[in-house]
Design a protein around this motif. Structure first.
Motif: not given
Length: 150
Positions: A66, A68, A91-94, A113-114, A116-117
């Protein structure tokens, strides 16, 4: 201006996988008006690099992990697709503006963010890695371009 392309000894079209084949052919045809040496280059990943240590890892290292992602690219789709194709669980893209200069505050936000996810790692582009603090805990994808003469 496009006329400046005539000064080039070789023109290289990149990221052609993001457009359909007819559009690629059209662009190659347009470029041939400016140079007799026109090629298509395919971007190929060949290893992960841990930014803080410079240590190299095989492409399979982040498979199933997982992560970011973050980047400051005008067209981030190719980078995101490449990372996903390597089996990374995104998991997410900034996204930051192209050529963004990263601050400590940006780095803190990315690490938040890392957390949080609950992501294992942070991943960025090679281009963006050079704009980060030395100890920032990220991996970047080292890649190369392979030319296909057209």
């Amino acid at each position: 201006p496009l006329s400046s392309l005539r000064r080039s000894s070789h023109l290289i079209l990149t990221k052609s996988h993001l457009i359909d084949k007819d559009e690629v052919q059209g662009r190659l045809s347009d470029l041939s008006d400016y140079s007799s040496n026109v090629s298509v280059a395919k971007e190929t990943p060949f290893e992960w690099v841990e930014h803080s240590t410079g240590k190299n890892f095989e492409l399979s290292y982040l498979k199933g992990k997982r992560c970011v992602l973050f980047c400051a690219l005008a067209r981030p789709e190719g980078f995101i697709e490449m990372v996903k194709n390597l089996g990374v669980q995104v998991e997410n893209v900034l996204l930051f503006r192209d050529h963004h200069i990263f601050t400590v505050k940006d780095e803190e936000r990315i690490m938040l963010v890392q957390k949080q996810y609950n992501a294992h790692h942070i991943v960025c582009t090679w281009k963006d890695s050079v704009k980060l603090s030395e100890r920032f805990p990220t991996f970047f994808l080292k890649n190369m371009f392979i030319l296909n003469e057209s």
